[in-house]
Enzyme design. Sequence first.
Site, PDB file in Angstrom:
ATOM      1  N   ASP A  21      49.859   3.576  11.760  1.00 17.26           N
ATOM      2  CA  ASP A  21      50.603   4.811  12.004  1.00 17.26           C
ATOM      3  C   ASP A  21      51.660   4.609  13.079  1.00 17.26           C
ATOM      4  O   ASP A  21      51.381   4.044  14.149  1.00 17.26           O
ATOM      5  CB  ASP A  21      49.644   5.919  12.467  1.00 17.26           C
ATOM      6  CG  ASP A  21      48.914   6.577  11.318  1.00 17.26           C
ATOM      7  OD1 ASP A  21      48.538   5.856  10.369  1.00 17.26           O
ATOM      8  OD2 ASP A  21      48.704   7.798  11.378  1.00 17.26           O
ATOM      9  N   ASN A  69      54.780   8.633   8.359  1.00 14.89           N
ATOM     10  CA  ASN A  69      53.519   8.661   9.101  1.00 14.89           C
ATOM     11  C   ASN A  69      53.096   7.252   9.475  1.00 14.89           C
ATOM     12  O   ASN A  69      52.492   7.023  10.524  1.00 14.89           O
ATOM     13  CB  ASN A  69      52.424   9.309   8.260  1.00 14.89           C
ATOM     14  CG  ASN A  69      51.081   9.291   8.960  1.00 14.89           C
ATOM     15  OD1 ASN A  69      50.870  10.000   9.940  1.00 14.89           O
ATOM     16  ND2 ASN A  69      50.166   8.450   8.485  1.00 14.89           N
ATOM     17  N   GLU A  78      53.809  17.324   2.184  1.00 11.39           N
ATOM     18  CA  GLU A  78      52.513  17.066   1.553  1.00 11.39           C
ATOM     19  C   GLU A  78      51.433  17.367   2.589  1.00 11.39           C
ATOM     20  O   GLU A  78      51.103  16.529   3.428  1.00 11.39           O
ATOM     21  CB  GLU A  78      52.391  15.614   1.087  1.00 11.39           C
ATOM     22  CG  GLU A  78      51.094  15.373   0.322  1.00 11.39           C
ATOM     23  CD  GLU A  78      50.545  13.953   0.444  1.00 11.39           C
ATOM     24  OE1 GLU A  78      49.762  13.546  -0.439  1.00 11.39           O
ATOM     25  OE2 GLU A  78      50.856  13.264   1.441  1.00 11.39           O
ATOM     26  N   ASP A 138      55.466  12.445   3.160  1.00  8.44           N
ATOM     27  CA  ASP A 138      54.110  11.993   2.875  1.00  8.44           C
ATOM     28  C   ASP A 138      53.199  12.224   4.071  1.00  8.44           C
ATOM     29  O   ASP A 138      53.609  12.038   5.222  1.00  8.44           O
ATOM     30  CB  ASP A 138      54.164  10.498   2.531  1.00  8.44           C
ATOM     31  CG  ASP A 138      52.834   9.934   2.124  1.00  8.44           C
ATOM     32  OD1 ASP A 138      52.358  10.289   1.037  1.00  8.44           O
ATOM     33  OD2 ASP A 138      52.265   9.139   2.902  1.00  8.44           O
TER      34      ASP A 138
END
Length: 554
Positions: free
Chosen positions: A213, A149, A286, A243
Site C-alpha cells: 500500500d 491504494n 469502489e 480501486d
Amino acid sequence: MRPLRGLSLCSAALLSACAGSSPTPAPAPSAPGNITLAAPAGDAWYRGAVFYEVFVRSFQDSNGDGVGDLPGLISRLDYLNDGNPATTDDLGVDALWLMPVFASPSYHGYDVTDYERIQAAYGSLEDLQRLCDEAHRRGMRVILDFVINHTSASHPWFVDSASSAQSPKRDWYQWRANNPAWAQPWDIYSQTNTWHQQDSGWYYGVFWGGMPDLNMQTPAVREEIKRLATLWLQRGVDGFRLDAARYLIETGGGAGQADTPETHAFWKEFSAHVRSVKPDAVLVGENWSETPSVAKYYGSTATLPGGDELPLNFNFPMSTRVIEGINAGNGGGVAAKLLEMKNNYPAGVADAPFLTNHDMVRLATQFANDGAKLGLAASVLLTLPGAPFLYYGEEVGLGNGNANNDESKRTPMPWSAAAGGGFTTGSPWYAFSSGRETANVEAQRSNPRSLLSRYRSLIHARQGSEALRNGGLRLFTATTGVSRTLAFVRTLDDEQVLVVHNFSNSQESVGPFDVEATTAEPLFVDPGVTQLSGGTGAWKASIPARSTGIWRLR
C-alpha cells in the site's frame, strides 16, 4: 478489487437462492412505500449515463497474439456506440471504463509498475489517444482504472523504499521494525496478516505482499498521485474508477484500516484537484460495503451539487438485492434498498448501480443461464436511478469459465461461434466460457428476442427519456415483506415514466397506480404485457412472469 480473493458473490443468504431452493416465507407486505428519491442535482454528463466495463485483454485482439488490445477495442467501438442516435443496431452506451491498462507484471494489471506507460501487450500511448479521440467522436467518454491504494512490489518506488531504512522514498510506503500483525479489515474472522517482511523491515499491504500500500499520509505521495491524474486527464481521459477506495489511509489495526476520516479527507482533496484540471471529469468509487458506509463517500452537498468527494459510487448492496430478488421472485428487497438509500444518501447525488463486475461470479452463471431472469435483471438495472454499469459480455449472457478463479470471470468476449470466437485469429490468452454457441454477438445481433436486442432496446429507450436517465423516483412497492412486483414512476419536469417489473414466475395484475395523466405511451413492453389502462389514480395492467412494462404517461 474485491476484498477477499476466491470469495463468491453469494452470501449465506444468497446461497440458497443461487442453488435454486425456495425462499423462506416472509410476512405479508406493508403498505406501499411511496418514497421519493430526488433527481440528481446539476447537469454533469455522467448522471444517468450508461457505462460499459471493458477488460481490454479479453475484448478484441487485433494482431493474432491471443491478447486483446487497444486497436482491437477501437475496431469494436461501433458495436458499443456508432455515434448516430438514429440507429438502433449499436448498444448505445455513453462511456467506457477500462480495467487497468498501465504497465504491470500480471494479467489483471492491478499491481502497477509504471503509471505513465501503457501495458505493452495492449498497445501504445498513441493507441490510447486514438481510442479517446474515436470514442469522443462517437459521443462516448473514457475513464481509466486508477489503482492508487497500492502498487506492485516491483514498482521502482517500492524497490527504492525497500532498499534501506534511509531511502528517500521510505515513507512512500508504511514500514515497521516489528510485525504489527493487523488482520485484513473486511472479515472479523480473517487471520491473514496485512504486514509482510523484507530485509529492511515489515511493510503494509492489505491485499497481499505483492501489492504494498502507498502511504497517502506522505505529502510527496499525494502530490505525485495528483500529478499523474493531471497527466492522464490532459491526455484525454474523462475520469477515473478508483480501486479499493475504502482502504486508502490506515490509522491502526481493525477499524483503522477502512473508511477512516483521513481517507475521506484525501478523496475530497483529490476530487477538488481533478475538478480544477477538468471540471467535468468523473470519479467512481469502489467502496464494497453496506449502504450507510457507501453513502459517506459522496461527501458534502452543501457547496457542490452531487457531493464534494466522489460523485459516483458503486452500489454493491443493490446488486445483491436485485440478484437475490430475481432468484427469490421478490421485488421487495429492491424496494427496501431504495428506501435505505433515501434515508442515507445525500439528496441529489447520483447512484452507480450494476449487476456484476470482474470480481464476481458472472450473472449468467448465477442464474444458470435462465434467459427470463437475465432479461429481468437487464430491465431492472436500466430503469433504476443513476448511472448504470454493464460488465462486458453481460449483454449476451456470457457466463463464467470452467474454473473457480478470477480469470474465469474475465474470459474472452464471444463475438461469434467460430474458431477464435471472433476475438482472435490465434490462441486466446484464456479459454472461452462454455455456451458461446448461442452466447455470442453474431448469434444474437439480428434476433429481436435475444438478450442483446433487449439490452439495446432498453438502453435506447432510456436514452430517449430524460425521466429514465435523470429523473427522480416515486416508489409504489412495499418496502417490507414479499412483493411479487416492483413498480415506480420516474419523473423529470413534466415527463412521467411508469415502470413495472414482475419478479414472480406467474402472470400478475398490477395497479392501480396513482399517476396524474390521461394517455400512456409504451416505451418498452414485453410480449404479453397488456395495455395500460384506467387513467389518473387507477392505472392498471397485467404483466407476464419475469416481464417488464415501461410507459410514458402524459
